[in-house]
Design an enzyme around this catalytic site. Sequence first.
Site, PDB file in Angstrom:
ATOM      1  N   LYS A 569       0.805  -1.196  -0.149  1.00  0.00           N
ATOM      2  CA  LYS A 569       0.037   0.154   0.053  1.00  0.00           C
ATOM      3  C   LYS A 569       1.082   1.119  -0.032  1.00  0.00           C
ATOM      4  CE  LYS A 569      -1.860  -1.548   3.870  1.00  0.00           C
ATOM      5  NZ  LYS A 569      -3.301  -1.353   3.612  1.00  0.00           N
ATOM      6  N   LYS A 575      -0.487   4.175   7.925  1.00  0.00           N
ATOM      7  CA  LYS A 575      -0.750   2.959   7.569  1.00  0.00           C
ATOM      8  C   LYS A 575       0.431   1.928   8.534  1.00  0.00           C
ATOM      9  CE  LYS A 575      -2.289   3.827   3.101  1.00  0.00           C
ATOM     10  NZ  LYS A 575      -3.517   3.170   2.588  1.00  0.00           N
ATOM     11  N   THR A 677      -9.026  -1.207   0.444  1.00  0.00           N
ATOM     12  CA  THR A 677      -9.536  -2.141  -0.679  1.00  0.00           C
ATOM     13  C   THR A 677      -8.325  -3.194  -0.834  1.00  0.00           C
ATOM     14  OG1 THR A 677      -8.691  -0.649  -2.322  1.00  0.00           O
ATOM     15  CG2 THR A 677     -10.878  -0.702  -1.951  1.00  0.00           C
ATOM     16  N   LYS A 681      -8.746  -7.569  -1.584  1.00  0.00           N
ATOM     17  CA  LYS A 681      -8.023  -8.281  -2.753  1.00  0.00           C
ATOM     18  C   LYS A 681      -7.240  -9.433  -2.188  1.00  0.00           C
ATOM     19  CE  LYS A 681      -7.051  -3.927  -5.033  1.00  0.00           C
ATOM     20  NZ  LYS A 681      -6.019  -2.735  -4.869  1.00  0.00           N
TER      21      LYS A 681
HETATM   22  C1  LIG Z   1      -5.708  -1.794  -4.253  1.00  0.00           C
HETATM   23  C2  LIG Z   1      -4.584  -0.921  -4.373  1.00  0.00           C
HETATM   24  C3  LIG Z   1      -4.359   0.033  -3.428  1.00  0.00           C
HETATM   25  C4  LIG Z   1      -5.172   0.389  -2.158  1.00  0.00           C
HETATM   26  O1  LIG Z   1      -4.369  -0.519  -1.159  1.00  0.00           O
HETATM   27  P1  LIG Z   1      -4.781  -0.258   0.447  1.00  0.00           P
HETATM   28  O2  LIG Z   1      -4.037  -1.282   1.058  1.00  0.00           O
HETATM   29  O3  LIG Z   1      -6.283  -0.451   0.350  1.00  0.00           O
HETATM   30  O4  LIG Z   1      -4.289   1.071   0.732  1.00  0.00           O
HETATM   31  C5  LIG Z   1      -3.065   0.769  -3.471  1.00  0.00           C
HETATM   32  N1  LIG Z   1      -2.397   0.873  -4.667  1.00  0.00           N
HETATM   33  C6  LIG Z   1      -2.565  -0.267  -5.721  1.00  0.00           C
HETATM   34  C7  LIG Z   1      -1.653  -0.504  -6.827  1.00  0.00           C
HETATM   35  C8  LIG Z   1      -3.731  -1.109  -5.418  1.00  0.00           C
HETATM   36  O5  LIG Z   1      -4.096  -2.004  -6.447  1.00  0.00           O
END
Ligand SMILES: *Cc1c(COP(=O)(O)O)cnc(C)c1O
Length: 843
Positions: A569, A575, A677, A681
């Site tokens: 992230k 974070k 998000t 995933k």
């Molecule tokens: C999904 C995604 C994010 C968001 O990640 P978080 O852990 O929710 O901050 C950031 N960068 C990429 C490339 C992503 O695919």
Amino acid sequence: MSKPQSDIEKRKQISVRGIAQVENVTEVKKTFNRHLHYTLVKDRNVATARDYYFALAHSVKDNLVSRWIRTQQFYYEKDPKRVYYLSLEYYMGRSLQNTMINLGINSSCDEAMYQMGLDIEELEDLEEDAGLGNGGLGRLAACFLDSMATLGLAAYGYGIRYEYGIFAQKIRNGEQVEEPDDWLRYGNPWEKARPEFMLPINFYGRVIDTPDGKKWVDTQIVYAMPYDNPIPGYKNNVVNTLRLWSAKSPVDFNLKFFNDGDYIQAVLDRNLAENISRVLYPNDNFFEGKELRLKQEYFMCAATLQDIIRRYKASKFGSRDHVRTDFKHFPDKVAIQLNDTHPSLAIPELMRILVDDEKLDWDSAWDITTRTCAYTNHTVLPEALERWPVSMLESILPRHLQIIYHINFLHLERIKKKFPGDLDRMRRMSCVEEDGEKRINMAHLSIVGSHAVNGVAAIHSEILKAELFRDFYEYEPKKFQNKTNGITPRRWLLLCNPGLSDLISEKIGEEWPVHLDQLAQLKKWSKDKNFQRAVAQVKQENKLKLAAILEKETGIKINPASMFDIQVKRIHEYKRQLLNALHIITLYNRIKRDPTAPFTPRTVMIGGKAAPGYYMAKQIIKLICSIANVVNNDPIVGDKLKVVFLENYRVTLAEKIMPAADLSEQISTAGTEASGTGNMKFMLNGALTIGTLDGANVEMAEEMGNDNIFIFGMTVDQVDDLKRKGYNAYDYYNNNPDIKQCVDQIQGGFFSPGNPNEFKHVADVLLKYDRYYLFADYEDYMKAQDKVSATYQNQTKWLEMAINNIASSGKFSSDRTIAEYAREIWGVEPSWEKLPAPHEVIN
Ligand SMILES: *Cc1c(COP(=O)(O)O)cnc(C)c1O
């Protein structure tokens, strides 16, 4: 080119996404050869792998064209309410494989390339990411486009066609170095320029009074050139449009130079105007009040609104021959969703058009505007909230500043009426901040100008009502909603994890990509030995594949039998990548203390970009790389612990990481991550989560039950209590010897032997200025990590949990999110009906 996959490997892949049809394969090969010849102007003796990629991309795009035209015709004929998604970011990643999958021609293309002796994966790897976003917010917009098309909504994405997307991150000597992302260098086969719809955008100038009302005059003009990008729905023959604006200088830009005779200078200065769409601002969750950024925001809003109104006026609405002139029905035909406050100038711009150009009275215009617009908040971090200096608006957008002032005047009149005498409340709720430099609070403006305001996870929406927007909630409680984020299961499972997709389809059929709730059926096999073995095998294959990629790209050899513990992230203090680093150091110290003690081997991977101007985030990267250096080269540690910083985390790398993860790190301080998000995933791909009760983690835990997730740390309420009591990091430092050892090592140069002071500042922040209370969660985090390790030793238990994770992730499909936006904010109904397939295309 490397050797293509064997026939059998190929067949295995083909089974996921349907069977290749002989006629379709023949057609793809024919089209491919035609494009190689006529579009790329090459023969097979001189063609490069990139030529083959482009030939395939053009062939696939050909299959979109009739569907795209017919979808737009269908919208014109049926004239449904249009949904306009306005976003300064679209983090799209690659398009080739996604398009093939959504069109259902993946297998045919696979087979065609195979028969021609080409490796389709190698071709796919030559596509540049469309990296027009920073992180979660931009990726959300991309997932939403996919879901809106799949749900058959008459939706349009609007944004900016940045010439340079998010920078490419290089790690040099353990430090981040940024390289410009020249993604259009080889051309973009997916976009279609629409010069015939180019529109003028005004800046600067002044406002005059005329008998006919206010007029914005003496402006400087920059043109907005639209580029259309196709957004195919999943196997429903719908193709929606993402329209991205590019800045184009008018021919008479800086004409004064020309008149002075400096023709050359006048031509060179055309760049100045065109700089507006040059580059994406690389900040995630941070407001940088730069003039160029303000111009980008207005440029996007103004171009988009002209387009929306042109389409509204030209639309049929009962009679094909009549141009619509009244705006009474505008909110019944148009919904505008603001992705954060970045496009919030759409509100005063719509008012300006309705009042100044269309001559509506203020109250009618305001009624139309508020019924049309809705606002999504993405963060509560104060440093991320947009507050534009009045002085900047005054010079660049003088008429909009007047309109904002008038909006605010009437807004405060209403507040005064409801809360007489409550001057402090009026100050708090004002769109104009008067303390210090005068600024416009864009979140307040967005709330006032919208009929719906939503947060992006249940807990975040509650925090908005209780804290950040409390006064506004008290005034208009019905305005406030929640729309928990989601991800598209097409890209984040079907595309990126064919092995797992196959397994799932074998069990529950092939409808899950559009009805993700059906994954719940997998629960009954969570303890099934055969299914567990199959899931484990797919995970192991994915881990081997990631290990091979990492070894090829970085030379680092990792142990594929170790637990893949991953945090990817954007790098941000909230974070808490540093908390992860403290865990790594703690594990290292334990191994050193007792090298023979039992240990669950881990490969800890951390990846993400730091904003180029964010010093602390860059220090965090440096520290992680330094820790990696020490840990990875210590013979006592051996295979037990490896630390890898994943370079250049982006959508395409995420697609390779998610399927290979065992453990997902979602460890932000409770109350700081609006949703997340990435967490979804990982879950969808069968990783277990170690996380705080923050953002969507809360709802993930609800869906799967606390037995299937490793929750630790303070709740939002406990964080608030700690805040009130006062946090003193030294209390923890002095009372916990493990914390003390870690911090002393960071402070004393243990990880930076060449420069003992390198990380003094990091230690200082942890001890004196830590806004995110790392030490307060340290102990519970270590305990939870120990439980993770123990559970990993029991693979039967681990796999049962992993299957329960997959089976519980149905709620987090962005189809569910979009269906809620559609019904509860936009007033439209999703449709699962397919459009008829065009005759001449393969399907
Ligand atoms: C999904 C995604 C994010 C968001 O990640 P978080 O852990 O929710 O901050 C950031 N960068 C990429 C490339 C992503 O695919």
